[in-house]
Design an enzyme around this catalytic site. Sequence first.
Site, PDB file in Angstrom:
ATOM      1  N   TYR A   1       1.874 -10.656   1.025  1.00 33.79           N
ATOM      2  CA  TYR A   1       2.465  -9.579   1.813  1.00 33.79           C
ATOM      3  C   TYR A   1       3.175  -8.649   0.834  1.00 33.79           C
ATOM      4  O   TYR A   1       4.285  -8.920   0.385  1.00 33.79           O
ATOM      5  CB  TYR A   1       3.431 -10.150   2.849  1.00 33.79           C
ATOM      6  CG  TYR A   1       4.161  -9.109   3.670  1.00 33.79           C
ATOM      7  CD1 TYR A   1       3.502  -7.973   4.136  1.00 33.79           C
ATOM      8  CD2 TYR A   1       5.508  -9.274   3.995  1.00 33.79           C
ATOM      9  CE1 TYR A   1       4.168  -7.022   4.893  1.00 33.79           C
ATOM     10  CE2 TYR A   1       6.177  -8.332   4.761  1.00 33.79           C
ATOM     11  CZ  TYR A   1       5.503  -7.213   5.202  1.00 33.79           C
ATOM     12  OH  TYR A   1       6.168  -6.263   5.963  1.00 33.79           O
TER      13      TYR A   1
ATOM     14  N   ASP B   1      -1.708  -8.216   3.607  1.00 34.33           N
ATOM     15  CA  ASP B   1      -1.259  -6.851   3.847  1.00 34.33           C
ATOM     16  C   ASP B   1      -0.816  -6.263   2.510  1.00 34.33           C
ATOM     17  O   ASP B   1       0.239  -6.616   1.987  1.00 34.33           O
ATOM     18  CB  ASP B   1      -0.110  -6.870   4.857  1.00 34.33           C
ATOM     19  CG  ASP B   1       0.458  -5.501   5.147  1.00 34.33           C
ATOM     20  OD1 ASP B   1      -0.025  -4.512   4.553  1.00 34.33           O
ATOM     21  OD2 ASP B   1       1.395  -5.414   5.971  1.00 34.33           O
TER      22      ASP B   1
END
Length: 250
Positions: free
Chosen positions: A106, A145
Site C-alpha cells: 500500500y 494500491d
Amino acid sequence: MRLVTWNVNGLRAVLKKGFEDIMAALDPDVVCLQETKAQADQIEVDEGLFPWQYVNSARRKGYSGTMILSLVEPALVTAGIGAEEHDGEGRVLTADMGSFYLVNVYVPNSGDGLKRLEYRLEWDRAFSAWLRRLEETKPVLACGDFNVARTELDVWDEAAASAAGYTLHERESFQQNFLSHFVDVFRTLHPDDRQYTWWSYYSRGRERNQGERIDYWLASPKLMDRIRDIRIRDDIFGSDHCPVEIELDD
C-alpha cells in the site's frame, strides 16, 4: 492459481458488507488486502476460508495496514522492507511462495496539497530497492494500491484527475523505479482497455465510471509466460476500490 489484490478501505467495514461471500464467489487461492485500518486482534476472517492469515498493521490505529489471506502456507512471510523510517505504517507484506515472491503493498498517498510528495518519492526508491533485492533470489509478483495512474488511459479525464496520484513527479517515479524493471501486467495484456480500480466517493465517481487505475499487478518479466489473464473486477462493490485478479499457472 488465482490471486486477488484489493484495497478494502477498512476491512472491518467490508466484513459487514459481505466480504466473505465475495471471497467465496471469487474463489482465490491468495488474497492481498490493503488499507485494512485494523490491528491483528480486531480482524476476524473465517479460517475455514483462509487458514493462513498474515497482518501488518500500522502503529497508528485505524490507519493503513496490509494483510495476506492464503489457502497454502508460504515458506516465509516478512513484514516491512527492513527500513525503520518506512516500516511504521504497515505498508508491505512479502510472502515466499516457493517459485516466486508475492509482495503486497500500500504505497503512501502524496496527500492533500502534495504535502507527502517528497516522502512518497523517497518511499518509491526504497520499495523498488526491496523488490530488486528479492529478485536476486527468485521472480517477484508485486500487487496492491500504488496510488498512481500511469497514463491518460488510466484516468477518466486528465483535467479532472486529482493532483495526488497523477503528478509528473509520481508518474516518472513509477516509471523509473518500477516499470524499468517490472511489467505492468494489465497494460501488457490489455494495451488499449480503459478500466479503473478506484472511484471517488465524494464525486459519486463510480456511478459515472469516473475513476482511475491505481491498483496494479507488477511482475518480473520471466513470470509473464505463467500469467494466463488479469481481470479488473469492477463488478465487485464494498470499497472505493475494486479487486484485481490474475490467473497464474502453477
